[in-house]
Design a protein around this motif. Structure first.
Motif, PDB file in Angstrom:
ATOM      1  N   ARG A 187       1.330   1.638  -6.203  1.00 24.70           N
ATOM      2  CA  ARG A 187       1.616   1.039  -4.891  1.00 24.70           C
ATOM      3  C   ARG A 187       2.926   1.571  -4.319  1.00 24.70           C
ATOM      4  O   ARG A 187       3.008   1.928  -3.139  1.00 24.70           O
ATOM      5  CB  ARG A 187       1.688  -0.491  -5.002  1.00 24.70           C
ATOM      6  N   GLU A 188       3.965   1.637  -5.155  1.00 29.12           N
ATOM      7  CA  GLU A 188       5.266   2.129  -4.701  1.00 29.12           C
ATOM      8  C   GLU A 188       5.180   3.589  -4.256  1.00 29.12           C
ATOM      9  O   GLU A 188       5.792   3.980  -3.259  1.00 29.12           O
ATOM     10  CB  GLU A 188       6.292   1.989  -5.827  1.00 29.12           C
ATOM     11  N   ALA A 189       4.408   4.396  -5.011  1.00 25.96           N
ATOM     12  CA  ALA A 189       4.276   5.809  -4.675  1.00 25.96           C
ATOM     13  C   ALA A 189       3.566   5.992  -3.339  1.00 25.96           C
ATOM     14  O   ALA A 189       3.972   6.805  -2.496  1.00 25.96           O
ATOM     15  CB  ALA A 189       3.519   6.543  -5.785  1.00 25.96           C
ATOM     16  N   ILE A 190       2.486   5.237  -3.128  1.00 25.80           N
ATOM     17  CA  ILE A 190       1.757   5.319  -1.853  1.00 25.80           C
ATOM     18  C   ILE A 190       2.666   4.890  -0.707  1.00 25.80           C
ATOM     19  O   ILE A 190       2.682   5.515   0.364  1.00 25.80           O
ATOM     20  CB  ILE A 190       0.493   4.439  -1.901  1.00 25.80           C
ATOM     21  N   GLU A 191       3.447   3.844  -0.935  1.00 28.42           N
ATOM     22  CA  GLU A 191       4.375   3.370   0.097  1.00 28.42           C
ATOM     23  C   GLU A 191       5.379   4.464   0.460  1.00 28.42           C
ATOM     24  O   GLU A 191       5.660   4.696   1.641  1.00 28.42           O
ATOM     25  CB  GLU A 191       5.112   2.123  -0.380  1.00 28.42           C
ATOM     26  N   ARG A 192       5.913   5.145  -0.525  1.00 30.54           N
ATOM     27  CA  ARG A 192       6.899   6.191  -0.265  1.00 30.54           C
ATOM     28  C   ARG A 192       6.282   7.364   0.483  1.00 30.54           C
ATOM     29  O   ARG A 192       6.899   7.929   1.399  1.00 30.54           O
ATOM     30  CB  ARG A 192       7.527   6.660  -1.574  1.00 30.54           C
ATOM     31  N   VAL A 193       5.082   7.750   0.104  1.00 35.41           N
ATOM     32  CA  VAL A 193       4.410   8.862   0.786  1.00 35.41           C
ATOM     33  C   VAL A 193       4.153   8.505   2.246  1.00 35.41           C
ATOM     34  O   VAL A 193       4.410   9.306   3.158  1.00 35.41           O
ATOM     35  CB  VAL A 193       3.095   9.220   0.072  1.00 35.41           C
ATOM     36  N   LEU A 194       3.664   7.303   2.490  1.00 36.28           N
ATOM     37  CA  LEU A 194       3.368   6.883   3.863  1.00 36.28           C
ATOM     38  C   LEU A 194       4.641   6.680   4.679  1.00 36.28           C
ATOM     39  O   LEU A 194       4.658   6.944   5.885  1.00 36.28           O
ATOM     40  CB  LEU A 194       2.530   5.607   3.843  1.00 36.28           C
ATOM     41  N   ASP A 195       5.705   6.228   4.031  1.00 30.04           N
ATOM     42  CA  ASP A 195       6.991   6.118   4.728  1.00 30.04           C
ATOM     43  C   ASP A 195       7.477   7.493   5.176  1.00 30.04           C
ATOM     44  O   ASP A 195       7.960   7.669   6.299  1.00 30.04           O
ATOM     45  CB  ASP A 195       8.042   5.483   3.810  1.00 30.04           C
ATOM     46  N   ALA A 196       7.356   8.474   4.275  1.00 35.06           N
ATOM     47  CA  ALA A 196       7.786   9.835   4.603  1.00 35.06           C
ATOM     48  C   ALA A 196       6.950  10.402   5.747  1.00 35.06           C
ATOM     49  O   ALA A 196       7.471  11.081   6.646  1.00 35.06           O
ATOM     50  CB  ALA A 196       7.680  10.728   3.368  1.00 35.06           C
ATOM     51  N   PRO A 208       1.105   0.090   5.261  1.00 29.97           N
ATOM     52  CA  PRO A 208       0.074  -0.752   4.633  1.00 29.97           C
ATOM     53  C   PRO A 208       0.271  -0.962   3.138  1.00 29.97           C
ATOM     54  O   PRO A 208      -0.355  -1.851   2.550  1.00 29.97           O
ATOM     55  CB  PRO A 208      -1.219   0.023   4.905  1.00 29.97           C
ATOM     56  N   ALA A 209       1.149  -0.170   2.521  1.00 25.96           N
ATOM     57  CA  ALA A 209       1.397  -0.332   1.083  1.00 25.96           C
ATOM     58  C   ALA A 209       2.650  -1.150   0.810  1.00 25.96           C
ATOM     59  O   ALA A 209       3.015  -1.345  -0.354  1.00 25.96           O
ATOM     60  CB  ALA A 209       1.517   1.039   0.410  1.00 25.96           C
ATOM     61  N   ALA A 210       3.310  -1.634   1.860  1.00 27.27           N
ATOM     62  CA  ALA A 210       4.535  -2.423   1.682  1.00 27.27           C
ATOM     63  C   ALA A 210       4.220  -3.707   0.921  1.00 27.27           C
ATOM     64  O   ALA A 210       3.135  -4.286   1.057  1.00 27.27           O
ATOM     65  CB  ALA A 210       5.155  -2.753   3.034  1.00 27.27           C
ATOM     66  N   TRP A 211       5.174  -4.167   0.130  1.00 23.00           N
ATOM     67  CA  TRP A 211       4.974  -5.376  -0.671  1.00 23.00           C
ATOM     68  C   TRP A 211       5.337  -6.636   0.108  1.00 23.00           C
ATOM     69  O   TRP A 211       4.507  -7.511   0.310  1.00 23.00           O
ATOM     70  CB  TRP A 211       5.791  -5.280  -1.956  1.00 23.00           C
ATOM     71  N   ARG A 212       6.587  -6.723   0.557  1.00 25.00           N
ATOM     72  CA  ARG A 212       7.057  -7.929   1.236  1.00 25.00           C
ATOM     73  C   ARG A 212       6.333  -8.154   2.552  1.00 25.00           C
ATOM     74  O   ARG A 212       6.198  -7.249   3.372  1.00 25.00           O
ATOM     75  CB  ARG A 212       8.560  -7.832   1.498  1.00 25.00           C
ATOM     76  N   GLY A 213       5.867  -9.365   2.721  1.00 27.83           N
ATOM     77  CA  GLY A 213       5.177  -9.734   3.946  1.00 27.83           C
ATOM     78  C   GLY A 213       3.825  -9.070   4.101  1.00 27.83           C
ATOM     79  O   GLY A 213       3.209  -9.141   5.164  1.00 27.83           O
ATOM     80  N   ASN A 214       3.340  -8.442   3.067  1.00 29.92           N
ATOM     81  CA  ASN A 214       2.084  -7.702   3.173  1.00 29.92           C
ATOM     82  C   ASN A 214       1.249  -7.885   1.904  1.00 29.92           C
ATOM     83  O   ASN A 214       0.557  -8.901   1.753  1.00 29.92           O
ATOM     84  CB  ASN A 214       2.395  -6.222   3.435  1.00 29.92           C
ATOM     85  N   LEU A 215       1.346  -6.972   0.964  1.00 30.95           N
ATOM     86  CA  LEU A 215       0.514  -7.051  -0.238  1.00 30.95           C
ATOM     87  C   LEU A 215       0.900  -8.184  -1.172  1.00 30.95           C
ATOM     88  O   LEU A 215       0.118  -8.556  -2.054  1.00 30.95           O
ATOM     89  CB  LEU A 215       0.555  -5.715  -0.992  1.00 30.95           C
ATOM     90  N   GLU A 216       2.103  -8.754  -0.990  1.00 29.76           N
ATOM     91  CA  GLU A 216       2.481  -9.893  -1.825  1.00 29.76           C
ATOM     92  C   GLU A 216       1.551 -11.084  -1.583  1.00 29.76           C
ATOM     93  O   GLU A 216       1.434 -11.970  -2.427  1.00 29.76           O
ATOM     94  CB  GLU A 216       3.921 -10.301  -1.550  1.00 29.76           C
ATOM     95  N   HIS A 217       0.897 -11.097  -0.428  1.00 29.82           N
ATOM     96  CA  HIS A 217      -0.037 -12.190  -0.118  1.00 29.82           C
ATOM     97  C   HIS A 217      -1.431 -11.958  -0.707  1.00 29.82           C
ATOM     98  O   HIS A 217      -2.259 -12.864  -0.718  1.00 29.82           O
ATOM     99  CB  HIS A 217      -0.164 -12.351   1.405  1.00 29.82           C
ATOM    100  N   VAL A 218      -1.676 -10.748  -1.187  1.00 26.79           N
ATOM    101  CA  VAL A 218      -2.992 -10.402  -1.736  1.00 26.79           C
ATOM    102  C   VAL A 218      -2.975 -10.421  -3.259  1.00 26.79           C
ATOM    103  O   VAL A 218      -3.898 -10.957  -3.896  1.00 26.79           O
ATOM    104  CB  VAL A 218      -3.428  -8.997  -1.242  1.00 26.79           C
ATOM    105  N   PHE A 219      -1.919  -9.852  -3.844  1.00 28.25           N
ATOM    106  CA  PHE A 219      -1.825  -9.768  -5.304  1.00 28.25           C
ATOM    107  C   PHE A 219      -0.849 -10.808  -5.842  1.00 28.25           C
ATOM    108  O   PHE A 219       0.055 -11.247  -5.137  1.00 28.25           O
ATOM    109  CB  PHE A 219      -1.352  -8.370  -5.719  1.00 28.25           C
ATOM    110  N   HIS A 220      -1.029 -11.170  -7.099  1.00 27.21           N
ATOM    111  CA  HIS A 220      -0.047 -12.016  -7.768  1.00 27.21           C
ATOM    112  C   HIS A 220       1.260 -11.254  -7.856  1.00 27.21           C
ATOM    113  O   HIS A 220       1.276 -10.036  -8.012  1.00 27.21           O
ATOM    114  CB  HIS A 220      -0.523 -12.390  -9.183  1.00 27.21           C
TER     115      HIS A 220
END
Length: 413
Positions: A187-196, A208-220
């Motif tokens: 997840r972190e790697a995808i986030e970095r690639v998409l940020d770049a 879309p791979a960001a954790w806060r306010g996004n995927l934190e609501h989907v995954f534990h």
């Protein structure tokens, strides 16, 4: 540009010179010379109203010069690191200037080559990271290539601009809770690639791979699944009493542990620290990129007490390491600080856990901004867009933060 010093024969102070690190921050500040020599081909030259770093070297029998940046944004320690990286490229048989041009052109060519898919962009991202020496070992490169090729296979043919939340979930979910560490790194790697990609104008909107306010609501939350006792932390209210006891112990391990706590650094960063990284007069420790987890230079402002610890260690200097081990040219072992921790009232907590102690103290006992604490811990702050435009590491603000931290550490009654 003319030769750095017409009084010296060509090549005398290029890549073959053994005289290095001639300059100091104080010398630079006090000197009015237009060409200051640091050695090994590194010069600080005045041009107009600015000062610029130049690396003078020979390639293919010809003398060349490579700009390393202006002094106002590239300090002495960073200039030396950039110069050494260029020397490494030269030793490999490549021209550092041409190597840099090739690297810059690589990404531009990838963008110009039709539709930019996630796979194409991710591969170029990894290639450029390797060329720039972004990662310290082959294992990191192999892990990234495996993630981008295998785990993110469903994304590879999708246009990078069109990757959405559901696409990311589809590749992360099969691993989440089963291979948790792999899932989090993916997840972190995808986030970095998409940020770049966003920084380069290849996509817009939220990541879309960001954790806060996004995927934190989907995954534990990762902590709920993978929390272990590996990094148990000491409560910040109990730290002063422990530090008071630790300072009564006259061993290298105790000094290293105290310095680690005072700087909120990782134990590996402290164990590998050498005297060339430290400017006691400026109260600054500059950790080179190759020794940092994130692969970026990290400057650590030193509190008065941290400087005192180093001054005490300098009087016992055995080799190039701040905290020398028993072997010749070796630092203290990974167990030395842990032993000092256990023997002085720290049983049940870990050395790494003091970084959490520091973070909790900032949140619960101070008014300092949380981002400042994250910068002190050498964590990335903000998304890639914000980081791309950030030109300051808030060194002076962090200096006050670390001074207050040192005061708390010494506040035992």
């Amino acid at each position: 540009m003319s030769e750095p010093n017409s009084g010296e024969k060509a090549g005398k102070d290029t890549m073959g010179s053994h005289t290095r690190n001639v300059l100091t921050v104080k010398k630079i500040a006090s000197s009015k010379g237009k060409k200051l020599r640091d050695g090994g081909g590194l010069w600080l030259v005045t041009k107009g109203s600015g000062r610029y770093w130049i690396l003078d070297y020979r390639f293919g029998g010809k003398r060349r010069q490579m700009g390393l940046g202006p002094y106002h944004s590239v300090g002495l320690a960073e200039a030396r690191l950039k110069a050494e990286a260029a020397r490494s490229i030269l030793r490999s048989g490549q021209d550092p200037v041409e190597h840099r041009r090739t690297e810059e052109a690589s990404m531009a060519a990838s963008v110009a080559d039709g539709v930019m898919t996630f796979g194409k962009y991710a591969d170029a991202f990894v290639d450029n990271a390797v060329s720039a020496g972004r990662w310290r070992g082959k294992k990191t490169e192999a892990r990234w290539r495996n993630m981008m090729t295998n785990h993110a296979a469903q994304l590879r043919e999708k246009e990078v601009a069109a990757v959405g939340v559901q696409d990311v979930i589809s590749v992360v979910r099969p691993l989440w809770g089963k291979k948790q560490e792999t899932a989090e790194k993916l997840r972190e790697a995808i986030e970095r690639v998409l940020d770049a990609a966003k920084v380069e104008g290849l996509r817009e909107g939220d990541n879309p791979a960001a954790w806060r306010g996004n995927l934190e609501h989907v995954f534990h939350k990762p902590d709920a699944i993978s929390r272990t006792s590996n990094h148990a932390a000491m409560p910040w209210r109990e730290l002063p009493a422990f530090m008071g006891a630790l300072r009564q112990v006259d061993t290298i391990g105790a000094s290293a542990l105290e310095f680690t706590i005072l700087t909120a650094a990782r134990s590996g960063e402290v164990r590998g620290a050498v005297w060339d990284e430290v400017d006691l007069e400026a109260k600054l420790w500059t950790i080179p990129a190759e020794r940092m987890k994130a692969g970026k230079i990290h400057r650590v402002p030193l509190s008065d007490r941290a400087v005192e610890v180093l001054q005490e260690m300098k009087s016992k200097k055995l080799n190039d390491f701040l905290f020398p081990g028993v072997g010749v040219r070796k630092p203290i072992s990974s167990n030395t600080m842990s032993k000092s921790l256990r023997e002085n009232g720290g049983a049940g907590v870990t050395v790494h856990g003091f970084r959490s102690t520091f973070r909790d103290w900032v949140t619960e006992a101070t008014t300092f901004d949380g981002d400042l604490a994250e910068m002190a811990l050498a964590h990335a702050v903000g998304d890639a867009v914000a980081r791309a435009y950030a030109r300051s590491d808030a060194l002076e603000k962090r200096r006050q933060l670390m001074a207050d931290w040192a005061q708390h550490c010494a506040s035992a009654k």
